[in-house]
Design a protein around this motif. Structure first.
Motif, mmCIF file in Angstrom:
data_model
loop_
_atom_site.group_PDB
_atom_site.id
_atom_site.type_symbol
_atom_site.label_atom_id
_atom_site.label_comp_id
_atom_site.label_asym_id
_atom_site.label_seq_id
_atom_site.Cartn_x
_atom_site.Cartn_y
_atom_site.Cartn_z
ATOM 1 N N LYS A 8 31.673 48.533 41.519
ATOM 2 C CA LYS A 8 31.748 48.530 40.060
ATOM 3 C C LYS A 8 32.429 47.252 39.593
ATOM 4 C CE LYS A 8 31.936 53.554 39.349
ATOM 5 N NZ LYS A 8 32.682 54.667 38.684
ATOM 6 N N ALA A 9 31.773 46.522 38.694
ATOM 7 C CA ALA A 9 32.326 45.276 38.170
ATOM 8 C C ALA A 9 32.318 45.326 36.650
ATOM 9 C CB ALA A 9 31.534 44.074 38.684
ATOM 10 N N HIS A 10 33.147 46.207 36.104
ATOM 11 C CA HIS A 10 33.206 46.389 34.655
ATOM 12 C C HIS A 10 34.649 46.686 34.258
ATOM 13 C CE1 HIS A 10 32.453 47.754 30.584
ATOM 14 N NE2 HIS A 10 31.179 47.475 30.710
ATOM 15 N N HIS A 12 37.825 48.344 32.367
ATOM 16 C CA HIS A 12 38.046 49.758 32.090
ATOM 17 C C HIS A 12 38.101 50.004 30.588
ATOM 18 C CE1 HIS A 12 40.061 49.838 36.315
ATOM 19 N NE2 HIS A 12 38.743 49.907 36.395
ATOM 20 N N LEU A 19 28.343 51.611 33.370
ATOM 21 C CA LEU A 19 29.098 52.603 34.139
ATOM 22 C C LEU A 19 28.552 54.017 33.935
ATOM 23 C CD1 LEU A 19 32.804 51.403 33.716
ATOM 24 C CD2 LEU A 19 31.301 51.129 35.692
ATOM 25 N N ASP A 23 27.258 56.192 36.924
ATOM 26 C CA ASP A 23 27.780 57.530 37.229
ATOM 27 C C ASP A 23 26.645 58.542 37.378
ATOM 28 O OD1 ASP A 23 30.354 56.593 37.218
ATOM 29 O OD2 ASP A 23 30.802 57.260 35.163
ATOM 30 N N ILE A 40 33.558 53.944 46.714
ATOM 31 C CA ILE A 40 33.510 53.234 45.434
ATOM 32 C C ILE A 40 34.561 52.130 45.428
ATOM 33 C CG2 ILE A 40 33.789 53.422 42.933
ATOM 34 C CD1 ILE A 40 32.728 56.269 43.130
ATOM 35 N N ARG A 41 34.124 50.911 45.233
ATOM 36 C CA ARG A 41 35.014 49.750 45.154
ATOM 37 C C ARG A 41 34.988 49.237 43.721
ATOM 38 N NH1 ARG A 41 39.320 47.458 47.267
ATOM 39 N NH2 ARG A 41 38.528 47.740 49.406
ATOM 40 N N ASP A 42 36.080 49.439 43.004
ATOM 41 C CA ASP A 42 36.203 49.008 41.614
ATOM 42 C C ASP A 42 36.883 47.643 41.599
ATOM 43 O OD1 ASP A 42 36.862 48.583 38.941
ATOM 44 O OD2 ASP A 42 37.322 50.699 38.571
ATOM 45 N N TYR A 44 37.823 45.907 39.195
ATOM 46 C CA TYR A 44 38.837 45.769 38.157
ATOM 47 C C TYR A 44 40.048 46.646 38.448
ATOM 48 C CZ TYR A 44 35.891 42.858 35.206
ATOM 49 O OH TYR A 44 35.132 41.814 34.704
ATOM 50 N N ASP A 45 40.019 47.327 39.591
ATOM 51 C CA ASP A 45 41.142 48.145 40.037
ATOM 52 C C ASP A 45 42.031 47.369 41.000
ATOM 53 O OD1 ASP A 45 41.929 50.570 39.171
ATOM 54 O OD2 ASP A 45 40.858 51.748 40.656
ATOM 55 N N ASN A 96 27.251 46.442 36.721
ATOM 56 C CA ASN A 96 27.945 45.425 35.918
ATOM 57 C C ASN A 96 27.274 45.210 34.571
ATOM 58 O OD1 ASN A 96 25.896 43.784 37.787
ATOM 59 N ND2 ASN A 96 26.211 42.606 35.913
#
Length: 211
Positions: A8-10, A12, A19, A23, A40-42, A44-45, A96
């Motif tokens: 995920k490249a967005h 939050h 997203l 999902d 899941i690799r975020d 922005y996390d 993204n």
């Protein structure tokens, strides 16, 4: 066990079209592939390991068989951990928004960490050859305007450098099974927003069941 890696490249923020469609894909995939492992690799996390002065110095020292500094060793260890996660997956989903005709910087940086000679591709006398050709990829991207499909101006399609780049990278890696889901036109056609989202979620669910 088959492993699906979702990247995920967005930021939050809500609502996110990419997203929400992502999902929907994950939910349908989980229902139709109950025994698969979903990671899941975020982006922005956690911060993607950089390619910076320290990285280049570490590679130089490593190639020469010289001792690494503590900072260099730590950074290369992070690179190796992220690459190991990527290499362990059988399938990938990238989610993204389009940023100024391209991918978010975090996703570009992620790809740079994965593009490693002798891991994802190798150089030969006949040019680069991919090393992970048995994988599959789905790219889910949202954009305010319409860049793809029968309603798109052909010139607009040429301006989507993000999907073309990601597709090209996986060609470099040897992957031919690459599909895209475009969530487009919600800002350009606000009256069609819900219909656009619904259609994209349905497409995502259909692809998830066969992926």
């Amino acid at each position: 066990m088959t492993k699906l890696l979702v990247v995920k490249a967005h930021p939050h923020v809500e609502p996110s079209l990419s997203l929400s469609v992502g999902d929907a894909f994950i939910e349908a995939y989980r229902e139709s592939h109950p025994d698969d492992d979903i990671v899941i690799r975020d982006l922005y996390d956690t911060t993607v390991p950089p390619l910076n002065d320290t990285t280049m110095s570490a590679w130089k020292h490593q190639k020469a068989g010289q001792e690494l500094t503590a900072e260099e060793a730590t950074l290369l260890s992070r690179h190796n951990e992220w690459l190991a996660e990527f290499m362990a997956a059988d399938k990938y989903v990238f989610i993204n928004p389009m940023y100024n005709l391209f991918l978010p910087a975090e996703l570009k940086q992620y790809i740079d960490v994965m593009a490693v000679p002798h891991k994802t591709f190798k150089y030969t006398d006949h040019g680069p050859v991919g090393l992970i050709g048995d994988r599959k990829v789905i790219h889910i991207q949202a954009a305010g305007s319409v860049y793809h499909g029968p309603e798109a101006n052909p010139m607009m399609t040429k301006l989507d450098f993000g999907d073309a780049y990601l597709r090209g990278i996986f060609i470099l890696f040897g992957v031919k099974d690459f599909q895209s889901i475009f969530v487009e036109g919600a800002d350009q056609n606000p009256t069609k927003r819900e219909a656009i989202i619904t259609a994209a979620k349905e497409q995502a669910a259909q692809l998830a069941r066969k992926f």
